[in-house]
Design a protein around this motif. Structure first.
Motif, PDB file in Angstrom:
ATOM      1  N   CYS A 171       0.808  -1.220   0.000  1.00 49.39           N
ATOM      2  CA  CYS A 171       0.000   0.000   0.000  1.00 49.39           C
ATOM      3  C   CYS A 171       0.842   1.272   0.000  1.00 49.39           C
ATOM      4  O   CYS A 171       0.337   2.351  -0.308  1.00 49.39           O
ATOM      5  CB  CYS A 171      -0.894   0.053   1.238  1.00 49.39           C
ATOM      6  N   LEU A 225      -4.436  -5.011   8.133  1.00 45.37           N
ATOM      7  CA  LEU A 225      -4.261  -3.596   7.813  1.00 45.37           C
ATOM      8  C   LEU A 225      -5.509  -2.798   8.183  1.00 45.37           C
ATOM      9  O   LEU A 225      -5.405  -1.675   8.683  1.00 45.37           O
ATOM     10  CB  LEU A 225      -3.899  -3.427   6.332  1.00 45.37           C
ATOM     11  N   TYR A 239     -14.168   6.897   9.927  1.00 44.15           N
ATOM     12  CA  TYR A 239     -14.947   5.757  10.437  1.00 44.15           C
ATOM     13  C   TYR A 239     -15.013   5.693  11.961  1.00 44.15           C
ATOM     14  O   TYR A 239     -15.535   4.729  12.506  1.00 44.15           O
ATOM     15  CB  TYR A 239     -14.356   4.452   9.897  1.00 44.15           C
ATOM     16  N   MET A 275      -1.661  -3.504  -3.836  1.00 44.70           N
ATOM     17  CA  MET A 275      -0.696  -4.141  -4.739  1.00 44.70           C
ATOM     18  C   MET A 275      -0.581  -5.617  -4.369  1.00 44.70           C
ATOM     19  O   MET A 275       0.478  -6.097  -3.994  1.00 44.70           O
ATOM     20  CB  MET A 275       0.643  -3.414  -4.658  1.00 44.70           C
TER      21      MET A 275
HETATM   22  C1  HEC Z   1      -2.294   2.683  -6.686  1.00 44.64           C
HETATM   23  C2  HEC Z   1      -2.579   3.397  -5.481  1.00 44.64           C
HETATM   24  C3  HEC Z   1      -3.162   2.711  -4.279  1.00 44.64           C
HETATM   25  C4  HEC Z   1      -2.709   1.576  -3.643  1.00 44.64           C
HETATM   26  C5  HEC Z   1      -1.564   0.660  -4.040  1.00 44.64           C
HETATM   27  C6  HEC Z   1      -3.541   1.409  -2.471  1.00 44.64           C
HETATM   28  N1  HEC Z   1      -4.474   2.402  -2.400  1.00 44.64           N
HETATM   29 FE1  HEC Z   1      -5.874   2.657  -0.946  1.00 44.64          FE
HETATM   30  N2  HEC Z   1      -6.652   4.236  -1.964  1.00 44.64           N
HETATM   31  C7  HEC Z   1      -6.140   4.770  -3.133  1.00 44.64           C
HETATM   32  C8  HEC Z   1      -6.960   5.881  -3.547  1.00 44.64           C
HETATM   33  C9  HEC Z   1      -6.726   6.752  -4.779  1.00 44.64           C
HETATM   34  C10 HEC Z   1      -8.003   5.992  -2.600  1.00 44.64           C
HETATM   35  C11 HEC Z   1      -9.121   7.015  -2.557  1.00 44.64           C
HETATM   36  C12 HEC Z   1     -10.273   6.653  -3.508  1.00 44.64           C
HETATM   37  C13 HEC Z   1     -11.288   7.790  -3.504  1.00 44.64           C
HETATM   38  O1  HEC Z   1     -10.997   8.844  -4.089  1.00 44.64           O
HETATM   39  O2  HEC Z   1     -12.365   7.625  -2.914  1.00 44.64           O
HETATM   40  C14 HEC Z   1      -7.765   4.944  -1.603  1.00 44.64           C
HETATM   41  C15 HEC Z   1      -8.558   4.742  -0.492  1.00 44.64           C
HETATM   42  C16 HEC Z   1      -8.277   3.847   0.525  1.00 44.64           C
HETATM   43  C17 HEC Z   1      -9.025   3.684   1.742  1.00 44.64           C
HETATM   44  C18 HEC Z   1     -10.273   4.471   2.149  1.00 44.64           C
HETATM   45  C19 HEC Z   1     -11.501   3.574   2.093  1.00 44.64           C
HETATM   46  C20 HEC Z   1     -12.748   4.244   2.584  1.00 44.64           C
HETATM   47  O3  HEC Z   1     -13.689   3.507   2.870  1.00 44.64           O
HETATM   48  O4  HEC Z   1     -12.819   5.473   2.691  1.00 44.64           O
HETATM   49  C21 HEC Z   1      -8.411   2.719   2.477  1.00 44.64           C
HETATM   50  C22 HEC Z   1      -8.802   2.193   3.845  1.00 44.64           C
HETATM   51  C23 HEC Z   1      -7.295   2.248   1.706  1.00 44.64           C
HETATM   52  N3  HEC Z   1      -7.229   2.942   0.521  1.00 44.64           N
HETATM   53  C24 HEC Z   1      -6.443   1.251   2.123  1.00 44.64           C
HETATM   54  C25 HEC Z   1      -5.451   0.681   1.318  1.00 44.64           C
HETATM   55  C26 HEC Z   1      -4.689  -0.480   1.693  1.00 44.64           C
HETATM   56  C27 HEC Z   1      -4.811  -1.240   3.009  1.00 44.64           C
HETATM   57  C28 HEC Z   1      -3.842  -0.743   0.663  1.00 44.64           C
HETATM   58  C29 HEC Z   1      -2.856  -1.883   0.531  1.00 44.64           C
HETATM   59  C30 HEC Z   1      -3.356  -3.229   0.683  1.00 44.64           C
HETATM   60  C31 HEC Z   1      -4.072   0.288  -0.354  1.00 44.64           C
HETATM   61  N4  HEC Z   1      -5.056   1.126   0.088  1.00 44.64           N
HETATM   62  C32 HEC Z   1      -3.375   0.385  -1.549  1.00 44.64           C
HETATM   63  C33 HEC Z   1      -5.030   4.342  -3.805  1.00 44.64           C
HETATM   64  C34 HEC Z   1      -4.289   3.216  -3.487  1.00 44.64           C
END
Ligand code: HEC
Length: 103
Positions: free
Chosen positions: A32, A96, A54, A86
């Motif tokens: 992440c 996590l 949350y 990823m």
């Molecule tokens: C390629 C980029 C990328 C990766 C890799 C990534 N994220 Fe995200 N994540 C985002 C983006 C962009 C958003 C916001 C989406 C939006 O605009 O609502 C987000 C949002 C979130 C949220 C918010 C969810 C919510 O309900 O509001 C969480 C929790 C989260 N990611 C956890 C993780 C975790 C844990 C990992 C690894 C396992 C991870 N992310 C990997 C790009 C990524």
């Protein structure tokens, strides 16, 4: 004697300091970390901000597990979160989600 006590006290403080500084777990960094940090926005929202969103929601952890697993948009207007980041597995996603809600 006094100096030994002082040394122990300092060592104790250092341990406590380490426990308080929050660091992303290794799985988080690997799966992440390209898009998330704990305190600041990167490609996605700061995990502290997610925890705040949350706070007080008793289903927070389950919701986070579901959202991380399916990816997509959650109202942050930052783009698309890839499903499972990823390549995190189910156990890592649960850990996590739990970690995020401790922030
Ligand atoms: C390629 C980029 C990328 C990766 C890799 C990534 N994220 Fe995200 N994540 C985002 C983006 C962009 C958003 C916001 C989406 C939006 O605009 O609502 C987000 C949002 C979130 C949220 C918010 C969810 C919510 O309900 O509001 C969480 C929790 C989260 N990611 C956890 C993780 C975790 C844990 C990992 C690894 C396992 C991870 N992310 C990997 C790009 C990524």
């Amino acid at each position: 004697m006094k100096s030994i006590f002082a040394a122990v006290a300092v060592a104790g403080l250092m341990v406590a300091g380490n426990a308080m500084a929050t660091d992303m777990p290794a799985d988080g960094k690997a799966k992440c970390g390209a898009c998330h940090k704990i305190d600041t926005k990167l490609v996605g929202p700061a995990w502290k901000d997610v925890a705040a969103k949350y706070k007080g929601n008793k289903d927070a952890e389950a919701t986070l597990v579901a959202n991380i697993t399916k990816g997509g948009q959650f109202g942050w207007k930052m783009g698309q979160m890839p499903a499972k980041g990823m390549g995190a597995n189910e156990a890592q996603i649960k850990d996590l989600a739990k970690f995020i809600m401790t922030l």
